[in-house]
Design a protein around this motif. Structure first.
Motif, PDB file in Angstrom:
ATOM      1  N   GLU A   1      13.690   8.625 -12.372  1.00  0.00           N
ATOM      2  CA  GLU A   1      12.886   7.645 -11.628  1.00  0.00           C
ATOM      3  C   GLU A   1      12.036   8.379 -10.606  1.00  0.00           C
ATOM      4  O   GLU A   1      12.557   9.178  -9.819  1.00  0.00           O
ATOM      5  CB  GLU A   1      13.797   6.647 -10.901  1.00  0.00           C
TER       6      GLU A   1
ATOM      7  N   ARG B   1       9.223   7.859  -7.476  1.00  0.00           N
ATOM      8  CA  ARG B   1       8.875   6.808  -6.523  1.00  0.00           C
ATOM      9  C   ARG B   1       7.538   7.090  -5.854  1.00  0.00           C
ATOM     10  O   ARG B   1       7.204   8.238  -5.568  1.00  0.00           O
ATOM     11  CB  ARG B   1       9.974   6.716  -5.463  1.00  0.00           C
TER      12      ARG B   1
ATOM     13  N   ASP C   1       5.139   5.478  -2.603  1.00  0.00           N
ATOM     14  CA  ASP C   1       4.967   4.566  -1.480  1.00  0.00           C
ATOM     15  C   ASP C   1       3.499   4.638  -1.058  1.00  0.00           C
ATOM     16  O   ASP C   1       3.072   5.634  -0.471  1.00  0.00           O
ATOM     17  CB  ASP C   1       5.887   4.993  -0.340  1.00  0.00           C
TER      18      ASP C   1
ATOM     19  N   ASN D   1       1.651  -6.827  -7.556  1.00  0.00           N
ATOM     20  CA  ASN D   1       2.849  -6.514  -8.327  1.00  0.00           C
ATOM     21  C   ASN D   1       2.638  -6.557  -9.826  1.00  0.00           C
ATOM     22  O   ASN D   1       3.560  -6.244 -10.593  1.00  0.00           O
ATOM     23  CB  ASN D   1       3.974  -7.503  -7.979  1.00  0.00           C
ATOM     24  N   SER D   2       1.458  -6.960 -10.245  1.00  0.00           N
ATOM     25  CA  SER D   2       1.233  -7.061 -11.682  1.00  0.00           C
ATOM     26  C   SER D   2       0.465  -5.847 -12.194  1.00  0.00           C
ATOM     27  O   SER D   2      -0.254  -5.193 -11.439  1.00  0.00           O
ATOM     28  CB  SER D   2       0.482  -8.346 -12.018  1.00  0.00           C
TER      29      SER D   2
ATOM     30  N   GLU E   1       7.298  -0.307 -12.363  1.00  0.00           N
ATOM     31  CA  GLU E   1       7.272  -1.588 -11.679  1.00  0.00           C
ATOM     32  C   GLU E   1       6.830  -1.373 -10.246  1.00  0.00           C
ATOM     33  O   GLU E   1       6.881  -0.263  -9.710  1.00  0.00           O
ATOM     34  CB  GLU E   1       8.641  -2.269 -11.741  1.00  0.00           C
ATOM     35  N   ARG E   2       6.410  -2.490  -9.672  1.00  0.00           N
ATOM     36  CA  ARG E   2       6.007  -2.471  -8.268  1.00  0.00           C
ATOM     37  C   ARG E   2       6.546  -3.736  -7.624  1.00  0.00           C
ATOM     38  O   ARG E   2       6.407  -4.832  -8.179  1.00  0.00           O
ATOM     39  CB  ARG E   2       4.492  -2.424  -8.135  1.00  0.00           C
ATOM     40  N   THR E   3       7.141  -3.581  -6.486  1.00  0.00           N
ATOM     41  CA  THR E   3       7.746  -4.724  -5.810  1.00  0.00           C
ATOM     42  C   THR E   3       7.156  -4.900  -4.416  1.00  0.00           C
ATOM     43  O   THR E   3       6.834  -3.905  -3.736  1.00  0.00           O
ATOM     44  CB  THR E   3       9.272  -4.555  -5.701  1.00  0.00           C
ATOM     45  N   GLY E   4       7.020  -6.170  -4.026  1.00  0.00           N
ATOM     46  CA  GLY E   4       6.517  -6.480  -2.688  1.00  0.00           C
ATOM     47  C   GLY E   4       5.109  -5.987  -2.445  1.00  0.00           C
ATOM     48  O   GLY E   4       4.679  -5.849  -1.294  1.00  0.00           O
TER      49      GLY E   4
ATOM     50  N   SER F   1       4.092  -3.159  -2.756  1.00  0.00           N
ATOM     51  CA  SER F   1       4.139  -1.886  -2.053  1.00  0.00           C
ATOM     52  C   SER F   1       4.688  -0.792  -2.959  1.00  0.00           C
ATOM     53  O   SER F   1       3.983  -0.310  -3.846  1.00  0.00           O
ATOM     54  CB  SER F   1       4.971  -2.025  -0.782  1.00  0.00           C
TER      55      SER F   1
ATOM     56  N   SER G   1       6.246   1.577  -5.714  1.00  0.00           N
ATOM     57  CA  SER G   1       6.273   1.553  -7.173  1.00  0.00           C
ATOM     58  C   SER G   1       7.232   2.623  -7.672  1.00  0.00           C
ATOM     59  O   SER G   1       7.376   3.689  -7.057  1.00  0.00           O
ATOM     60  CB  SER G   1       4.887   1.808  -7.741  1.00  0.00           C
ATOM     61  N   THR G   2       7.867   2.303  -8.799  1.00  0.00           N
ATOM     62  CA  THR G   2       8.769   3.247  -9.442  1.00  0.00           C
ATOM     63  C   THR G   2       8.316   3.462 -10.883  1.00  0.00           C
ATOM     64  O   THR G   2       8.099   2.487 -11.605  1.00  0.00           O
ATOM     65  CB  THR G   2      10.212   2.723  -9.444  1.00  0.00           C
TER      66      THR G   2
END
Lengths: 115, 108
Positions: free
Chosen positions: A20, A22, A24, A52-53, A68-71, A73, A75-76
């Motif tokens: 994984e 990361r 930021d 997030n899409s 994926e990306r969450t919030g 902000s 992404s992984t």
């Protein structure tokens, strides 16, 4: 944050393991991009997030790659069952807005080595 | 097809000599082009954008639609210009399509 932050900076993994990576992005940057930089291959686009899409996943080389990306902000990028040809520097970039008109701000990358 | 071509992998010049790093593109429509630079052990960073018509660190680049080119030029190279240079085209959705890069080496 002040810049695009990526972790880890270096990753050595055994063939067949999952990894994984990361990213930021800069606070407030809605667009996030992943690229792969290989020797002699330039920068290869992988995937693009707006919020997030992910409207463009066309560059993911196989179904072993996902992101994926969450919030809106962090992404992984996940690589499953790593192969030696996955060895490269994985770069993340973010930009203000989705059209990248002002150019990207890049992170320092994650150097992935699959042994 | 959307494509960026940088024909030279390596360009070596002497300090004070003029430099031209070549970039050709393929794009239907009105292109937006960029030059990015990566100095040794530093992250990739934006050098200039064609829409700004700016000069950064003495470098300029002019968009030539007839020749589909966006060559990067500097009249007098400096040793600190030694780096990897990437030409990029804004494609669909804002993603940048990069060339393979040209390594510029400026010798003293």
């Amino acid at each position: 944050g002040a810049g695009v932050s990526q972790s880890p900076s270096n990753k050595v993994t055994e063939k067949g393991k999952d990894v994984e990576l990361r990213c930021d992005p800069i606070s407030g940057h809605t667009a996030l991009y992943w690229y792969r930089q290989s020797l002699g291959q330039g920068l290869e686009f992988l995937i693009y997030f707006q919020g997030n899409s992910a409207p463009d996943k066309s560059g993911l080389p196989s179904d072993r790659f996902s992101a994926e990306r969450t919030g809106g902000s962090v992404s992984t990028l996940t690589i499953q069952r790593t192969q030696q040809e996955d060895s490269a520097v994985y770069l993340c970039a973010s930009s203000l807005g989705g059209q990248g008109a002002y150019g990207y701000t890049f992170g320092s990358g994650t150097r992935l080595t699959v042994v | 097809a959307q494509r960026v071509t940088q024909p030279e992998k390596l360009l070596s010049v002497f300090k004070g000599a003029p430099v031209e790093l070549k970039c050709n593109y393929s794009y239907s429509g009105s292109p937006e082009l960029f030059w990015y630079v990566q100095y040794s052990r530093q992250r990739l960073q934006l050098l200039l954008r064609h829409i700004s018509r700016e000069s950064i660190k003495g470098f300029t680049a002019d968009l030539n639609k007839g020749e589909t080119s966006f060559h990067l030029k500097k009249p007098f190279a400096q040793e600190e210009d030694s780096a990897m240079y990437y030409c990029a085209l804004k494609g669909q959705g804002g993603k940048l399509i990069f060339g393979q890069g040209t390594e510029l080496s400026v010798k003293p």
